[in-house]
Design a protein around this motif. Structure first.
Motif: not given
Length: 507
Positions: A463-478
């Motif tokens: 499970v990758v949880d991004g609820s605590a992240a302020d910003f997630i780069d598009h490269d990370i999402i890809e």
């Protein structure tokens, strides 16, 4: 005079110029006494006519405050630009040609201000700014110590026979001035609290030197150890004014030099203003874009009159703060006194010992680079201390601008290193692995994140949880999407929470 904490904390203090004349007048006197030799010294170091330094000081004191909204900044010729000016005069072939370049540089600053480019200083780390202030303090001490000792030519010499060159009279007056500066701040009567220690030190040293002339001529200071003025009266001033040589603007090199002078002067001003605002006991902030407009107008006028480039200068500004200045009126008092000194009081000013002025700057330098600052920066950790120390060392070895660039590079390296640290946590919850992203996750964090995913055992539920992240780069999402496509080959099931959706993930 140092403002009391009770006054600073009083929110009802009226900071209008006319209501603070009793503070600004003596502060302006102190700044004038500090600025006079500095204007001449910067001109000398720049290979320019000495009068050009005084013109820049007068413009910085009388013209720029009319437009600027900085309450404490003092403007004038800057030592940090001396090397550029010296090379620029040689490149252009004459000072008159360089004066035309100064006018163009001023117009460029005006454009930068109108285009709202002043916010660039907000990106400067505080460790670098504090390092700049400390380095200037150390430079002040190193450069003024020879004058306080009365060494010939004002040069510090570490050779075995250097002590033999010390002028005993200058040394004595320097020590007396330091004693006055220190003791007056500690024991001054309340009725005389408005009298700044620096002004008193100059008066005492000047009078003592006059006494020595009468009773001990061998100890009295001669012309080489006193303030020197290049002009005497209005007629002499008019005769020495230089007009810009506009023909040089037909050369491409002149425009390149103008951009260099304009950009460097703007950066020095913005950095100085940030530092001065930090020293303001009333915590006021200077409108930076308006300041660039004021600096542009000031430099254009200075160039037209045959003056050096003008910037906000930390040494004179620090002297203004330490002397108790409160508003722009102190700066204007200093400018008016510079002009009046050239026109009316040349003989009187030529009696002031350089050792006394050096003592004022030694105290100012100590306040900028006091040991407590180094201890405080060290307590903040290596991320702050290393850029701070590197900035100091680089400025001492090179110059102000290069040192700031080096310090900024080191500070950015620490920032990058911190960002390269894994911005996530990995924990094992039953039959699942939970990766929680936190803070700001940029493309340069992709490698460490993918390595963590690759190390997971086959058959895992991730499970990758991004609820605590302020910003997630598009490269990370890809990258997560690509991993999700390949995960079934290892019997790994990937779940996303608050990450976002990309074409790779949908497919």
């Amino acid at each position: 005079m140092v403002t009391s904490h009770s006054e600073v904390s009083d929110s009802k203090v009226d900071l209008s110029p006319l209501r603070n004349f009793r503070f600004d007048l003596p502060a302006g006197l102190v700044v004038f006494l500090v600025a006079l030799p500095l204007c001449l010294g910067v001109a000398l170091a720049s290979g320019a006519p000495l009068l050009s330094g005084l013109i820049a000081g007068v413009v910085g004191g009388l013209v720029i405050p009319l437009v600027s909204r900085s309450p404490l900044s003092v403007c004038g010729p800057a030592a940090g630009l001396a090397a550029i000016v010296l090379a620029g005069i040689q490149q252009m072939g004459s000072f008159e040609a360089f004066a035309a370049v100064v006018v163009v540089a001023g117009v460029l600053q005006l454009v930068l201000g109108l285009s709202r480019a002043g916010g660039i200083v907000s990106f400067m780390p505080s460790s670098v700014i504090k390092g700049m202030l400390a380095a200037i303090g150390l430079l002040l001490i190193l450069k003024q110590l020879p004058y306080a000792l009365g060494l010939p030519g004002g040069k510090l010499d570490f050779s075995p026979g250097a002590l033999a060159g010390i002028h005993p009279g200058a040394l004595a007056l320097g020590v007396v001035s330091l004693a006055v500066l220190i003791l007056w701040e500690q024991f001054k009567p309340k009725r005389l609290a408005v009298v700044p220690s620096a002004l008193l030190a100059v008066v005492v040293a000047t009078l003592l030197n006059e006494v020595l002339r009468a009773v001990a001529p061998s100890l009295a200071l001669g012309t080489g150890y006193l303030v020197t003025l290049p002009v005497d009266g209005a007629a002499s001033l008019v005769e020495q004014l230089r007009s810009p040589d506009w023909r040089v603007l037909g050369q491409s090199g002149a425009w390149v030099l103008a951009v260099t002078v304009g950009v460097v002067a703007s950066l020095e001003t913005l950095l100085s203003l940030d530092a001065v605002d930090r020293m303001d006991p009333y915590h006021r902030r200077t409108p930076l874009n308006r300041e660039l407009v004021a600096q542009g107008l000031g430099n254009a006028l200075s160039g037209l009159l045959g003056g050096l480039p003008v910037t906000s200068v930390i040494v004179r500004s620090s002297a203004n703060v330490n002397a108790g200045g409160r508003t722009r009126l102190a700066t204007m008092v200093h400018g008016a006194l510079l002009l009046g000194a050239v026109l009316l009081a040349g003989d009187l000013l030529r009696r002031i010992p350089l050792a006394s002025l050096a003592a004022i700057l030694l105290v100012t330098g100590y306040k900028l680079a006091k040991p407590a600052l180094f201890r405080a920066m060290y307590s903040l950790g290596w991320n702050q201390f290393v850029p701070f120390v590197v900035t100091i060392g680089a400025i001492l070895v090179t110059d102000l601008l290069k040192g700031i660039v080096v310090g900024l590079g080191v500070a950015l390296a620490f920032i990058l290193r911190n960002h390269l640290r894994a911005p996530y946590t990995l924990r094992h919850e039953g039959d699942r692995f939970v990766i929680s992203l936190k803070g700001e996750v940029y493309f340069f964090n992709k490698a460490s994140l993918l390595q963590a995913l690759e190390r997971l055992p086959e058959g895992s539920v991730v499970v990758v949880d991004g609820s605590a992240a302020d910003f997630i780069d598009h490269d990370i999402i890809e990258a997560l999407g690509s991993f999700g496509h390949a995960a079934p080959q290892r019997n790994i099931r990937l779940e996303m929470r608050d990450i976002g959706r990309t074409p790779a993930m949908v497919a």
